[in-house]
Write an enzyme that holds these catalytic residues in place. Structure first.
Site, PDB file in Angstrom:
ATOM      1  NE  ARG A 135     -33.978  -2.718 -23.474  1.00 48.09           N
ATOM      2  CZ  ARG A 135     -34.108  -1.769 -22.510  1.00 48.09           C
ATOM      3  NH1 ARG A 135     -34.629  -0.635 -22.321  1.00 48.09           N
ATOM      4  NH2 ARG A 135     -33.505  -2.123 -21.321  1.00 48.09           N
ATOM      5  CD  GLU A 157     -32.532  -6.957 -17.713  1.00 44.19           C
ATOM      6  OE1 GLU A 157     -33.369  -7.334 -16.986  1.00 44.19           O
ATOM      7  OE2 GLU A 157     -32.639  -5.431 -17.913  1.00 44.19           O
ATOM      8  CG  ASN A 159     -35.565  -5.448 -19.014  1.00 46.64           C
ATOM      9  OD1 ASN A 159     -35.589  -5.461 -17.939  1.00 46.64           O
ATOM     10  ND2 ASN A 159     -34.811  -5.095 -20.008  1.00 46.64           N
ATOM     11  CB  SER A 164     -37.284   3.350 -20.328  1.00 49.33           C
ATOM     12  OG  SER A 164     -36.185   2.992 -20.111  1.00 49.33           O
ATOM     13  CE  LYS A 330     -32.265  -9.026 -13.637  1.00 52.99           C
ATOM     14  NZ  LYS A 330     -33.109  -7.562 -13.733  1.00 52.99           N
ATOM     15  CE  LYS A 388     -27.459 -10.249 -14.541  1.00 48.77           C
ATOM     16  NZ  LYS A 388     -28.149 -10.021 -15.823  1.00 48.77           N
ATOM     17  CD  GLU A 392     -36.091  -6.304 -14.174  1.00 53.68           C
ATOM     18  OE1 GLU A 392     -35.399  -5.425 -15.102  1.00 53.68           O
ATOM     19  OE2 GLU A 392     -36.065  -7.507 -14.069  1.00 53.68           O
ATOM     20  N   GLY A 393     -33.801  -2.019 -13.045  1.00 58.14           N
ATOM     21  CA  GLY A 393     -33.720  -0.522 -13.163  1.00 58.14           C
ATOM     22  C   GLY A 393     -32.146  -0.407 -12.667  1.00 58.14           C
ATOM     23  NE  ARG A 472     -29.269  -0.179 -22.320  1.00 58.80           N
ATOM     24  CZ  ARG A 472     -30.115  -0.893 -21.481  1.00 58.80           C
ATOM     25  NH1 ARG A 472     -30.370  -0.262 -20.383  1.00 58.80           N
ATOM     26  NH2 ARG A 472     -30.048  -2.243 -21.494  1.00 58.80           N
TER      27      ARG A 472
HETATM   28  P1  ADP Z   1     -31.619  -4.578 -14.717  1.00 57.97           P
HETATM   29  O1  ADP Z   1     -32.784  -5.237 -14.911  1.00 57.97           O
HETATM   30  O2  ADP Z   1     -31.322  -3.737 -13.382  1.00 57.97           O
HETATM   31  O3  ADP Z   1     -31.136  -3.762 -15.946  1.00 57.97           O
HETATM   32  P2  ADP Z   1     -29.451  -6.225 -15.913  1.00 57.97           P
HETATM   33  O4  ADP Z   1     -29.246  -7.798 -15.722  1.00 57.97           O
HETATM   34  O5  ADP Z   1     -29.647  -5.669 -17.109  1.00 57.97           O
HETATM   35  O6  ADP Z   1     -30.385  -5.844 -14.724  1.00 57.97           O
HETATM   36  O7  ADP Z   1     -28.042  -5.793 -15.396  1.00 57.97           O
HETATM   37  C1  ADP Z   1     -27.644  -4.414 -15.211  1.00 57.97           C
HETATM   38  C2  ADP Z   1     -26.249  -4.281 -16.171  1.00 57.97           C
HETATM   39  O8  ADP Z   1     -25.321  -5.073 -15.645  1.00 57.97           O
HETATM   40  C3  ADP Z   1     -26.488  -4.679 -17.485  1.00 57.97           C
HETATM   41  O9  ADP Z   1     -26.958  -3.511 -18.492  1.00 57.97           O
HETATM   42  C4  ADP Z   1     -25.003  -4.904 -18.007  1.00 57.97           C
HETATM   43  O10 ADP Z   1     -24.282  -3.609 -18.117  1.00 57.97           O
HETATM   44  C5  ADP Z   1     -24.609  -5.523 -16.691  1.00 57.97           C
HETATM   45  N1  ADP Z   1     -24.654  -6.868 -16.611  1.00 57.97           N
HETATM   46  C6  ADP Z   1     -25.561  -7.781 -16.376  1.00 57.97           C
HETATM   47  N2  ADP Z   1     -25.444  -8.916 -16.498  1.00 57.97           N
HETATM   48  C7  ADP Z   1     -24.194  -9.023 -16.901  1.00 57.97           C
HETATM   49  C8  ADP Z   1     -23.215 -10.222 -17.266  1.00 57.97           C
HETATM   50  N3  ADP Z   1     -23.831 -11.357 -17.256  1.00 57.97           N
HETATM   51  N4  ADP Z   1     -22.259  -9.757 -17.756  1.00 57.97           N
HETATM   52  C9  ADP Z   1     -21.701  -8.752 -18.016  1.00 57.97           C
HETATM   53  N5  ADP Z   1     -22.343  -7.549 -17.729  1.00 57.97           N
HETATM   54  C10 ADP Z   1     -23.566  -7.817 -17.145  1.00 57.97           C
HETATM   55 MG    MG Z   2     -34.212  -5.265 -16.652  1.00 55.65          MG
HETATM   56 MG    MG Z   3     -31.148  -4.275 -18.020  1.00 56.71          MG
END
Ligand code: ADP
Ligand code: MG
Ligand code: MG
Length: 496
Positions: A135, A157, A159, A164, A330, A388, A392-393, A472
């Site tokens: 995803r 990102e 996945n 899910s 990442k 970051k 994950e999660g 979401r």
């Molecule tokens: P995970 O793998 O834990 O889901 P993400 O990279 O998706 O990690 O980060 C979690 C959340 O943080 C994302 O769903 C988003 O809402 C926010 N986020 C992540 N990266 C960014 C970014 N570059 N700018 C703004 N919000 C971000």
């Molecule tokens: Mg993720």
């Molecule tokens: Mg995410």
């Protein structure tokens, strides 16, 4: 966004009584149709009380959130390209080794996954079929200093493990359709543009897509009595999103799916002789689909690591295999954003350019001149960035003004376990979220996810497509976006 002042207000201004009626419809429809999660167990409950099955509606947006059609379609088009990119990177041993050798030194968890990768690489891979159920997640971005420009699509990102909500997302689409038709409370006149109708709620194939991937992989395995296994977290609350996959797989492919934790896998399964068939008693396992195993907490003891290795060594088709799993880090995302790297894996210039156009700024934080320059940039202007780790999660990132404190407290080696990313700034909308039966109205932002289906064997691609979508929505003032982590609600796009 463009000036909306001439358009009807959205969501439509309903009275308290109307909103309450809409909420009751939403909650009961969700409960009746399996748009549910297990209810949290209350701490004071007796064992007998906790044994009573209890569910609650999944958190949802009351109205679908407007989303630009052009950018939605762009995300759909990108998905097969991302699927191809993931597989090409996963098959490049030299590239993965170079990235992971350095990451393993600073991140124990990724290091242990990489140990499994190295072990099976030395031993010889026993299954050439790759199944990817990915995803790719996006936010829309409008630069802070040019608020009136058209938003662009930026990848958050990608996945490659345990993506899910494919089932509950589909049900949320159905819920919004039902609410619109049944209540008439958001009729066409109140939609954000006069020429928009409910046809603007795009079809979503996501409830079938994961089952399709597993079913097609099972067919390639060619053992008619074999089953599939879903690796689950003990006590999973999002169990119904997963059960829908099991039911669709059984209905459409006649494949039984067993739910096993990593500990149960180790206890109940073994490899059968030199063929390395993964067996549970006399039953052969054709496909192992992970909905656990992406976080350190999924490995409380050596047993779980042994289970992960057992599966990886086996002939079963894994989703993901260890290489696909590592490509979802990442760090790999950040490295692929460097000049020339996408092009190393995707030869077609136009495709590579299309992928690149969805990347925002990504920077290493390692002990190189570029890493030091990135750290300096983040210290001077933290509001522009997100930091970051390889996790994950949800709930793991460091945002804006929290960055300097963390960065300054870390050694340069420790920083290398993180990447730095430009903060994406999505346009804000108004919506009403329904959580635990209560309405929460406010400014929100939405994150779009596109599921990807990939199935290949030795250079033959059997499946490469998008598998539907997820929207979401979260309060605009919340940094994180996870639904399971409690930050966001399930939504569906209303294409404008
Ligand atoms: P995970 O793998 O834990 O889901 P993400 O990279 O998706 O990690 O980060 C979690 C959340 O943080 C994302 O769903 C988003 O809402 C926010 N986020 C992540 N990266 C960014 C970014 N570059 N700018 C703004 N919000 C971000
Ligand atoms: Mg993720
Ligand atoms: Mg995410």
């Amino acid at each position: 966004m463009t000036d909306n002042s001439a358009l009807p207000p959205y969501p439509p201004p309903l009275s308290e009584a109307q909103l309450d009626e809409l909420k009751t419809h939403a909650v009961d429809w969700a409960l009746a149709h399996g748009l549910v999660v297990r209810a949290p167990t209350s701490s004071g409950a007796s064992p007998a009380e906790s044994a009573v099955p209890a569910v609650t509606h999944a958190p949802v947006a009351l109205f679908p959130s407007p989303f630009p059609r052009k950018l939605f379609e762009q995300a759909l088009v990108l998905q097969p390209l991302f699927n191809e990119l993931v597989d090409n990177v996963a098959r490049d041993h030299e590239f993965l080794t170079e990235v992971m050798d350095s990451l393993a030194k600073v991140d124990d968890f990724t290091g242990r996954l990489y140990d499994i990768y190295k072990r099976v690489h030395e031993e010889g891979i026993s299954q050439s079929i790759s199944l990817g159920l990915h995803r790719s997640d996006y936010l829309l971005h409008v630069p802070a200093d040019a608020p009136n420009t058209e938003p662009v699509l930026q990848q958050v990102e990608l996945n490659t493990i345990a993506s899910s909500f494919s089932s509950l997302s589909h049900l949320t689409h159905d819920l919004h359709r039902f609410l619109a038709k049944r209540t008439g409370f958001f009729n066409d006149a109140s939609l954000p543009s006069p020429d928009i109708t409910l046809d603007a709620l795009p079809e979503n194939t996501s409830i079938r897509s994961i089952a399709k991937g597993i079913g097609k992989a099972w067919e390639l395995y060619e053992v008619p009595t074999a089953v599939a296994v879903m690796i689950v977290q003990p006590g999973e609350r999002n169990a119904f999103d997963q059960r829908w996959i099991e039911y669709k797989l059984f209905e459409e492919y006649n494949v039984p799916l067993l739910r096993l934790s990593l500990a149960e896998m180790l206890q109940q399964c073994k490899l059968n002789g030199t063929g390395k068939r993964l067996m549970r008693g006399n039953t052969e396992i054709a496909v192992v689909y992970y909905r656990a195993g992406y976080a350190p907490t999924d490995f409380p003891s050596q047993k779980e690591w042994d289970a992960r290795l057992l599966i990886e060594r086996s002939k079963a088709i894994k989703c993901p295999n260890i290489a696909h799993h590592l490509v979802g880090t990442k760090k790999v995302q950040q490295i692929l954003a460097k000049s020339g790297l996408v092009e190393r894996f995707i030869f077609d210039k136009k495709k590579a350019e299309a992928l690149r156009a969805s990347f925002t700024g990504l920077y290493e934080l390692d002990d190189t001149p570029a890493g030091h320059a990135a750290a300096k940039m983040a210290l001077e202007n933290p509001g522009r960035f997100v930091m970051k780790p390889q996790r994950e999660g949800g709930g793991n990132n460091i945002y804006g003004d929290d960055i300097p404190g963390h960065l300054s407290a870390m050694s340069v080696t420790e920083r290398n376990a993180y990447i730095l990313m430009d903060m994406i700034r999505p346009p804000q909308l108004i919506n009403i979220m329904v959580r635990h039966g209560a309405l929460i109205k406010g400014e929100v932002v939405s994150e779009l996810g596109i599921y990807g289906l990939w199935l290949s064997d030795k250079g033959v691609v059997h499946l490469n497509e998008n598998g539907g979508h997820l929207l979401r929505t979260k309060a605009a003032n919340s940094n994180e976006g996870g639904v399971a982590a409690g930050f966001a609600v399930l939504d569906s796009p209303l294409l404008i």
